[in-house]
Write an enzyme that holds these catalytic residues in place. Sequence first.
Site, PDB file in Angstrom:
ATOM      1  N   MET A 205       0.851  -1.199   0.000  1.00 49.58           N
ATOM      2  CA  MET A 205       0.000   0.000   0.000  1.00 49.58           C
ATOM      3  C   MET A 205       0.882   1.241   0.000  1.00 49.58           C
ATOM      4  O   MET A 205       1.725   1.388   0.896  1.00 49.58           O
ATOM      5  CB  MET A 205      -0.907   0.038   1.241  1.00 49.58           C
ATOM      6  CG  MET A 205      -2.039  -0.952   1.220  1.00 49.58           C
ATOM      7  SD  MET A 205      -3.370  -0.447   0.120  1.00 49.58           S
ATOM      8  CE  MET A 205      -4.193  -2.039  -0.057  1.00 49.58           C
ATOM      9  N   HIS A 206       0.677   2.111  -0.985  1.00 46.09           N
ATOM     10  CA  HIS A 206       1.513   3.308  -1.017  1.00 46.09           C
ATOM     11  C   HIS A 206       0.827   4.531  -1.629  1.00 46.09           C
ATOM     12  O   HIS A 206       1.332   5.637  -1.503  1.00 46.09           O
ATOM     13  CB  HIS A 206       2.793   3.037  -1.810  1.00 46.09           C
ATOM     14  CG  HIS A 206       2.568   2.958  -3.288  1.00 46.09           C
ATOM     15  ND1 HIS A 206       2.063   1.834  -3.906  1.00 46.09           N
ATOM     16  CD2 HIS A 206       2.755   3.872  -4.275  1.00 46.09           C
ATOM     17  CE1 HIS A 206       1.969   2.048  -5.204  1.00 46.09           C
ATOM     18  NE2 HIS A 206       2.382   3.278  -5.462  1.00 46.09           N
ATOM     19  N   ARG A 207      -0.320   4.374  -2.285  1.00 49.21           N
ATOM     20  CA  ARG A 207      -0.920   5.517  -2.984  1.00 49.21           C
ATOM     21  C   ARG A 207      -1.449   6.535  -1.981  1.00 49.21           C
ATOM     22  O   ARG A 207      -2.078   6.176  -0.987  1.00 49.21           O
ATOM     23  CB  ARG A 207      -2.035   5.059  -3.919  1.00 49.21           C
ATOM     24  CG  ARG A 207      -1.508   4.292  -5.115  1.00 49.21           C
ATOM     25  CD  ARG A 207      -2.527   4.096  -6.218  1.00 49.21           C
ATOM     26  NE  ARG A 207      -1.903   3.415  -7.335  1.00 49.21           N
ATOM     27  CZ  ARG A 207      -1.276   4.017  -8.339  1.00 49.21           C
ATOM     28  NH1 ARG A 207      -1.223   5.340  -8.365  1.00 49.21           N
ATOM     29  NH2 ARG A 207      -0.709   3.319  -9.314  1.00 49.21           N
TER      30      ARG A 207
END
Length: 368
Positions: A205-207
């Site tokens: 998860m990075h957005r």
Amino acid sequence: MTKILNIVGARPNFMKVAPLHRAFRTFPDLESKIVHTGQHYDARMSDVFFNQLELPQPDYFLGVGGGSHAQQTARIMLEFEKVMEAERPEVVLVVGDVTSTIACALVAVKMHIPVVHVEAGLRSGDRRMPEEINRILTDSISDDLFVTEQAGIDNLRREGVPNEKVHFVGNVMIDSLVHYRRKAAETGTVKNLGLEPGSYVVMTMHRPANVDAEEGLRSILQIVEDTARYKKVLFPIHPRTRTNLEHFGLADRLNAIANLQLMEPQGYLEFLDLMEHAAVLITDSGGIQEETTYLQVPCLTFRDSTERPVTVELGTNQLLADLNPVTVHEKLVEILEGKAKKGVIPPLWDGQAAGRIAAVIKEKYARK
């Protein structure tokens, strides 16, 4: 000799340029050089990716570093203009949708040097995403557009792009996967972690839309907690995600989850081995949607839309419009009960896309 400058700015670009650089070198009349803008740069991770993908050290490293989109774009353009003046290439090749892509394309076009865009025509329909703006603008000024899937052709046709500019060639990301799949297995990453194939879930998860707000992070934590009741969760944690968890005081809750293994961002080969043997991927990444489709591993993607619809239409990917732990739990249980969505490998995702691209560039741009 026809000189091609290949632009990389972020780690996913490396996987796309590596097979292209190899393909260009099979033609004695093509000279391939690599320009790394340094848009995303971590010395350890960049070295790992270049070494694993057997890329030579970049011919130019611009070192632009972080900053806002405007700051990065401006710095890249200023530094790349110097490279262009020194090299005077016949072609500039850009890939994907990062800031470096549009910045270098703009410089080349203004200097009347042809631009070719690899992974063209992808559209999410969400103009709030900087990547979507980069895609649209880059496609509009490029001389040749190399497309990974039918949706790309359809999008470009709707936008009025002449057919002769568009080439359906397949997916260079899959070229790298095919080329390095055996080498990834030889890392023994899964075995070294003491895991059996299918015994774990991988999460990334990075957005910003998912990790920049406390509400989103709390939902992610709930999803990890729920998933860890069924399978071990491997979570290579992005620096942005880690920083935000600490900022909102949620790091202790994450660290307390049983059956969770937090990991540093992985090298390409190590992550490929983890993906191939996972029960399911939970992600908000773009490239992982494609890689899991080829590997035929179930993938749950936290996005309202995807610029890679073939991964949903033909592949193993399922879109989840929001970070709703209840919905994720339902989908996860379906997958673990053997009711995973079955997928097929899309057309021309055969490991030969870079060769097709090189042939087109040689035919069109090589000096006669």
